[in-house]
Design an enzyme around this catalytic site. Structure first.
Site, PDB file in Angstrom:
ATOM      1  CG  HIS A   1      -4.362   9.837   0.559  1.00  0.00           C
ATOM      2  ND1 HIS A   1      -3.010   9.787   0.337  1.00  0.00           N
ATOM      3  CD2 HIS A   1      -4.535   9.304   1.780  1.00  0.00           C
ATOM      4  CE1 HIS A   1      -2.401   9.253   1.373  1.00  0.00           C
ATOM      5  NE2 HIS A   1      -3.313   8.959   2.275  1.00  0.00           N
TER       6      HIS A   1
ATOM      7  CG  ASP B   1      -1.816   1.231   1.263  1.00  0.00           C
ATOM      8  OD1 ASP B   1      -2.886   1.183   0.644  1.00  0.00           O
ATOM      9  OD2 ASP B   1      -1.426   2.236   1.903  1.00  0.00           O
TER      10      ASP B   1
ATOM     11  CE  LYS C   1      -3.485   4.845   0.737  1.00  0.00           C
ATOM     12  NZ  LYS C   1      -2.060   4.506   0.809  1.00  0.00           N
TER      13      LYS C   1
ATOM     14  CE1 TYR D   1       0.749   7.806   2.958  1.00  0.00           C
ATOM     15  CE2 TYR D   1       1.369   5.610   2.234  1.00  0.00           C
ATOM     16  CZ  TYR D   1       0.457   6.462   2.829  1.00  0.00           C
ATOM     17  OH  TYR D   1      -0.721   5.956   3.303  1.00  0.00           O
TER      18      TYR D   1
END
Length: 277
Positions: A111, A44, A78, A49
């Site tokens: 997200h 994931d 996402k 990130y």
């Protein structure tokens, strides 16, 4: 690996590796590679990130080391709020698959819902268009409440296959879980171990001692038995392996109830109603 089935017939591993707050260096690459070698088949990721490049390298090295094919893995990323809007979905998606070194994603998520419902709907319509091109196998959402999902339901054509939300024994989200079950939308938990906080809980540790398992294994198993997809994060090889070793025991009804009763409606992340990046 146990799998869940989406309403469209596609399958997803019920347990995967999360990479939130993992540095974009060999830490991310080595964690992902070790997870794949250890038997994980779901990773994931997310654009925001900031580590998709090294996650992608870990995927490539893990595939080679495990002797498997790309098709054996289930990779999620996402769409961040900066790329919201019907015409911007594709650029967000293309950025992620370029970063990851892939030519498709198994699952692409919005997200957060954001605070502008019109923009949220337009963005989901862009997700629908992306799905129709077959560039992504499944589309879903993250951090959506019932109201957000009802808005999508009323104004769009394709419902999400999954909703990834904060879920742990201190935030059991029973009403949302029941709603998702009724709508045949899978639920997925991010940060199921509460950044380690839940591992200190006395009830969790008592059950762990009863079963000869770690506190983390108890929480992950609790997710599994609730039918929730879960993606615990770790960069430590032994913990990556331990988190996967949860399919050889079960929790009793009494133990599940005891864990459910820990609910405090306590969040460690933002409230989706007010969060806009």
């Amino acid at each position: 690996m146990k799998q869940v089935k989406f309403y469209n017939g596609q399958l997803m591993p019920q347990l995967g590796l999360g990479v939130f707050r993992v540095e974009n260096d060999n830490t991310a690459k080595d964690a992902v590679k070790h997870a794949i070698i250890s038997g994980y088949r779901s990773i994931d990721a997310a654009l925001v990130y900031g580590n998709e490049e090294m996650v992608g390298k870990g995927i490539a090295e893990g595939i080679a080391a495990a002797g498997i094919q790309r098709e054996d893995l289930f990779i999620t990323s996402k769409l961040w709020l900066d790329d919201f809007g019907y015409n911007q979905v594709v650029q967000g998606y293309e950025q992620s698959i370029t970063n990851l070194g892939l030519d498709y994603l198994d699952l692409y998520l919005m997200h957060w819902p954001g605070t502008n419902s019109t923009l949220m709907v337009e963005t989901w319509q862009g997700m629908e268009a992306l799905y129709q091109t077959k560039k992504v196998r499944n589309i879903g959402v993250s951090n959506f409440n019932i109201e957000h999902l009802e808005t999508l339901k009323a104004q769009t054509a394709i419902k999400p296959v999954i909703n990834q939300v904060e879920f742990h024994p201190y935030l059991t989200q029973a009403t949302l879980r029941d709603y998702l079950m009724q709508e045949d939308i899978r639920m997925e938990s991010w940060s199921p171990l509460m950044n380690g906080e839940i591992l200190q809980d006395e009830v969790v540790n008592t059950i762990a001692q009863q079963l000869g398992k770690s506190a983390a294994q108890i929480i992950i198993r609790w997710n599994i038995e609730h039918g929730v997809v879960t993606i615990p994060k770790s960069v430590t090889p032994t913990r990556i392996e331990e988190n996967l070793d949860v399919f050889n025991f079960e929790l009793s009804e009494e133990q599940m109830t005891a864990l459910d009763k820990l609910n405090q409606d306590k969040r460690i992340g933002p409230n989706p109603v007010a969060f806009n990046g």
